[in-house]
Write a protein that holds these residues in place. Structure first.
Motif, PDB file in Angstrom:
ATOM      1  N   LEU A   8       0.829  -1.194   0.000  1.00 36.38           N
ATOM      2  CA  LEU A   8       0.000   0.000   0.000  1.00 36.38           C
ATOM      3  C   LEU A   8       0.872   1.256   0.000  1.00 36.38           C
ATOM      4  O   LEU A   8       1.930   1.301   0.636  1.00 36.38           O
ATOM      5  N   GLU A   9       0.406   2.285  -0.719  1.00 40.43           N
ATOM      6  CA  GLU A   9       1.035   3.602  -0.672  1.00 40.43           C
ATOM      7  C   GLU A   9       0.216   4.480   0.271  1.00 40.43           C
ATOM      8  O   GLU A   9      -0.978   4.272   0.462  1.00 40.43           O
ATOM      9  N   HIS A  10       0.860   5.506   0.839  1.00 42.45           N
ATOM     10  CA  HIS A  10       0.201   6.351   1.832  1.00 42.45           C
ATOM     11  C   HIS A  10       0.360   7.819   1.442  1.00 42.45           C
ATOM     12  O   HIS A  10       1.465   8.261   1.099  1.00 42.45           O
ATOM     13  N   GLU A  12      -1.278  12.010   2.403  1.00 45.04           N
ATOM     14  CA  GLU A  12      -2.026  12.822   3.363  1.00 45.04           C
ATOM     15  C   GLU A  12      -2.342  14.171   2.732  1.00 45.04           C
ATOM     16  O   GLU A  12      -1.495  14.780   2.062  1.00 45.04           O
ATOM     17  N   ARG A  60      -5.750  10.921   5.862  1.00 40.12           N
ATOM     18  CA  ARG A  60      -4.593  10.050   5.646  1.00 40.12           C
ATOM     19  C   ARG A  60      -5.116   8.839   4.888  1.00 40.12           C
ATOM     20  O   ARG A  60      -5.956   8.096   5.397  1.00 40.12           O
ATOM     21  N   SER A  62      -4.628   5.297   2.441  1.00 39.32           N
ATOM     22  CA  SER A  62      -3.784   4.160   2.059  1.00 39.32           C
ATOM     23  C   SER A  62      -4.414   3.506   0.838  1.00 39.32           C
ATOM     24  O   SER A  62      -5.631   3.303   0.803  1.00 39.32           O
ATOM     25  N   VAL A  77      -8.540   4.183  -2.912  1.00 42.40           N
ATOM     26  CA  VAL A  77      -8.391   4.111  -1.466  1.00 42.40           C
ATOM     27  C   VAL A  77      -8.786   2.717  -0.963  1.00 42.40           C
ATOM     28  O   VAL A  77      -9.883   2.231  -1.239  1.00 42.40           O
ATOM     29  N   ASP A  79      -7.987   2.078   2.538  1.00 43.58           N
ATOM     30  CA  ASP A  79      -8.311   2.417   3.922  1.00 43.58           C
ATOM     31  C   ASP A  79      -7.988   3.892   4.119  1.00 43.58           C
ATOM     32  O   ASP A  79      -7.225   4.495   3.346  1.00 43.58           O
ATOM     33  N   PHE A  80      -8.576   4.475   5.145  1.00 43.60           N
ATOM     34  CA  PHE A  80      -8.331   5.906   5.374  1.00 43.60           C
ATOM     35  C   PHE A  80      -8.523   6.247   6.836  1.00 43.60           C
ATOM     36  O   PHE A  80      -9.117   5.497   7.613  1.00 43.60           O
ATOM     37  N   GLU A  81      -8.038   7.423   7.194  1.00 45.89           N
ATOM     38  CA  GLU A  81      -8.232   7.981   8.526  1.00 45.89           C
ATOM     39  C   GLU A  81      -8.537   9.456   8.346  1.00 45.89           C
ATOM     40  O   GLU A  81      -7.850  10.155   7.586  1.00 45.89           O
ATOM     41  N   ARG A 161      -9.296   2.057  13.596  1.00 42.46           N
ATOM     42  CA  ARG A 161      -7.989   1.784  12.975  1.00 42.46           C
ATOM     43  C   ARG A 161      -7.011   1.240  14.008  1.00 42.46           C
ATOM     44  O   ARG A 161      -6.218   0.339  13.726  1.00 42.46           O
TER      45      ARG A 161
END
Length: 723
Positions: A8-10, A12, A60, A62, A77, A79-81, A161
């Motif tokens: 996964l890349e991240h 923000e 943020r 992923s 996407v 996953d996310f925060e 999370r």
């Protein structure tokens, strides 16, 4: 072979614009503004199930960058925060875009007045918004409430999370529990397994452990018992013996088995389960399954007690069905016809080629003569279509017959609004689970007649129960078994081998070029796979009337393993439909033209478990695909894709009630846990023109010898026997 999934890349950034949102699923196409260390800004398109995000929110993310053929680079996407709006500019965009009554000018005044203090002010002293001259009181309240609710969403996302639950679930939880979501989950994380789709007991249990809830708490014991009962239902059982549950507490869940009685008592008191004494030990039911089993027994007994057709009417109907120029029936079929006319509830069973369709046509003529209006139904769309073609009459799926209402989440047809029929014929009745059977018999009037037609030797239903076998085993209703195989059917090795299998004899496998049944012996799984790929791509196409690979269905005993549905579907998709617009869901890809299968009932779409269709449209930008089934067409959002699977290869269980021009079946020792006689019998009898087995002779021998039918825990037969 498929390449391993890339890491996964991240990224923000700040949500700057929402281009599209599906309110039901939470699928979003949006623009996020990124800022690098030098302060340079870049806008990127992001797509995925982002839920209730707001303009100006910090994110943020992923996932993976991908190149869309039409829309260019975008970030998908996984996953996310969410984090609070970053800086005064983001706060200004948030207020102007998300709050009704706050436009750009008013948002600017609020931000100018409070600056960087604004987030803390909204947290602790939202009443200070009244310091803004001209800000209506109702708008100030709206800002405070929206901030509080979105803050709860953010805190919930961070909490989930931290406990290994994807942030995409936050929206579903927040929708159910609102601003109390976090407090609710903290107090009882097991509520997630009971109420939130996609979160199971094991996940909730991990959260509970991190929160310090003891492994041997009564709270966990209640959740564990419900989990075990649901798992038993998924395996086809209507109830679970208490002793099994007690054993599972210790062996599977590492819990003190002495907690089981207390958990059962509390769940009985709350109405979640029902426990009945059977031979001195409790039989434990989920409430819905106990109700369904009881309803089936009570309503069938009610139908049996109805007034039968008069002898003179039966005689005239028999004469009408066998008049000169009509269909010639054997003595066995005549006996079955007379029984169906005389009795209020009848079962007619028999294997392939025994004349069930011929008998049905004659019965319809007889019922016409008697002035009755028969209704024809089957559990699946394919089975209903075959029934209509065979009978020349309209036939519906049971679900459509009962008229499901999305508004009430119930069938319209019931005791209050019964079906307008005096004779109901259900074909492929072995596929009916106990809950569907309960809904069906509820909708029959007390004077109606019911005929169940099916093959008792096939697998039981995918859902809980074994209704047809239990009705037969009860002895309450007359059962006619058709045994004579007719001449045309005897010429088919598919038919004769199915009957040989039922007698415990090995199928004939001489591989006659003019025959319709073949066995290709291959030892290594990769050789089995290679032969299957050759068969579906070219060796069967152009023979046996097969014009297209889509007429060929691979049926396999298991989902996992080198020759299970998952591995086979990846290989066959790349072989038969390697390119095209696609939608990704985890490690699965759906492309235009793919054959797909519905994995669970969707009453809103009226597409049901086991329905097979084809993807006809894919819109990657909006995360949506369209598919066509026998039951009708349906649209799927990104969040719905867990309901779909690829169907180039399907499990034998999922094939029940269907027929395919050509069937290819891997038979290998890697399937040893599932190699049973009735499983392979069901697979072979799905083939209309040609059946090909590929694998090891030892696996075939094991299938023939293994008569174990894996008894299902059900008390329907006992309830029907009660005097």
């Amino acid at each position: 072979m498929n390449a391993p999934a890339s890491p996964l890349e991240h990224i923000e950034g700040t949500l700057d614009q929402i281009l599209f949102i599906n309110e039901a699923s939470g699928y979003v196409v949006a623009v996020v503004e990124l800022a690098d260390e030098a302060g340079a800004r870049k806008r990127i398109t992001v797509v995925g199930e982002l839920g209730a995000i707001e303009i100006g929110a910090g994110l943020r993310l992923s996932g993976h960058f991908e190149k869309h053929p039409r829309f260019g680079e975008q970030f998908r996407v996984e996953d996310f925060e969410t984090i609070r709006p970053a800086g005064v500019n983001a706060l200004e965009r948030y207020l102007a875009s998300e709050i009704k009554g706050v436009g750009p000018a008013l948002a600017r005044r609020i931000v100018d007045r409070f600056g960087e203090e604004l987030p803390a002010l909204l947290d602790t002293a939202p009443e200070r918004l009244h310091e803004i001259h001209g800000l209506p009181r109702v708008v100030a309240q709206r800002i405070a409430i929206a901030w509080r609710d979105s803050s709860g969403m953010r805190e919930l996302t961070v909490f989930l999370r931290g406990h290994g639950i994807a942030a995409a679930h936050a929206r579903r939880i927040h929708k159910v529990y609102g601003r109390e979501s976090l407090e609710t989950v903290r107090a009882d994380p097991y509520v997630l397994a009971r109420t939130i789709s996609g979160i199971g007991f094991r996940t909730a249990d991990a959260v509970a452990e991190k929160l310090g809830i003891p492994r041997n708490s009564i709270q966990r014991a209640r959740a564990a018992m419900l989990y075990l009962l649901e798992r038993m239902a998924d395996e086809g059982h209507v109830f679970a013996p208490f002793g099994y549950l007690e054993h599972q507490f210790q062996s599977a869940l590492e819990m003190d088995p002495q907690l089981a009685p207390a958990a059962m008592d509390e769940l009985v008191a709350s109405g979640d389960i029902v426990a009945e004494d059977v031979d001195g030990a409790p039989a434990v039911y989920l409430k819905r399954l106990h109700e369904a089993e009881s309803v089936v027994a009570d309503r069938i007994r009610m139908l049996v007690a109805g007034r039968p057709m008069g002898a003179a009417v039966v005689e005239r109907a028999m004469q009408a069905a066998s008049k000169p120029g009509g269909i010639a029936l054997s003595s066995e079929q005549m006996r079955a016809l007379k029984t169906a006319l005389q009795a209020k509830v009848t079962v007619i069973t028999g294997g392939p080629g025994t004349g069930k369709t011929t008998l049905l046509r004659s019965l319809l003529l007889a019922l016409d003569s008697a002035g009755l209006k028969p209704t024809l139904a089957a559990p699946t769309g394919r089975a209903a279509r075959r029934l209509a073609e065979a009978s020349g009459r309209e036939a519906k799926t049971i679900h459509r017959l009962l008229e499901y209402s999305p508004e009430t989440d119930e069938f319209l047809r019931s005791e209050r609004f019964p079906l307008r029929t005096n004779f109901l014929i259900v074909d492929e009745a072995s596929m009916m689970d106990v809950e569907l059977a309960a809904s069906l018999v509820r909708a029959l009037t007390p004077g109606a007649s019911l005929l169940l037609v099916g093959d008792r030797d096939q697998l039981p239903s995918v859902g809980p129960g074994s209704v047809l076998k239990d009705v037969i085993g009860s002895g309450l209703v007359p059962v006619v078994e058709l045994r004579e195989v007719y001449r045309q059917a005897r010429e088919s090795l598919i038919v004769s081998n199915a009957h040989r299998l039922n007698r415990g004899e090995m199928p004939l496998t001489q591989n006659d070029a003019d025959g319709d049944f073949f066995f290709f012996e291959r030892a290594a799984p990769e050789d089995v796979l290679g032969t299957i790929k050759q068969l579906v791509q070219n060796r069967l196409v152009g023979r046996f009337g097969i014009a297209d690979p889509r007429e060929i269905q691979v049926l396999t005993p298991m989902n996992r393993g080198p020759l299970g549905t998952q591995a086979l579907n990846r290989e066959l998709q790349d072989l038969l439909n390697p390119r095209g617009r696609e939608l990704r869901a985890g490690d699965r890809r759906f492309r235009e033209g793919d054959r797909v299968i519905q994995l669970r009932n969707n009453y809103d779409k009226l597409i049901f478990n086991g329905a097979i269709g084809r993807v006809v449209s894919v819109d990657p930008a909006r995360g949506r695909l369209g598919a066509v089934f026998d039951e009708g067409s349906a649209e799927y959002d990104y969040s719905d894709l867990d309901e779909l699977g690829l169907a180039y290869a399907i499990s034998i269980h999922k094939s029940q009630g269907s027929q395919y021009p050509a069937v290819v079946i891997p038979m290998h020792q890697s399937h040893f846990l599932m190699l049973r006689r009735n499983l392979i019998y069901t697979a072979i009898t799905r083939a209309e023109r040609v059946c090909v087995l590929v694998g090891t002779r030892s696996a075939l021998v094991q299938s023939v010898r293994n008569e174990d039918e894996r008894r299902r825990f059900s008390r329907l037969a006992d309830r029907l026997r009660i005097e």
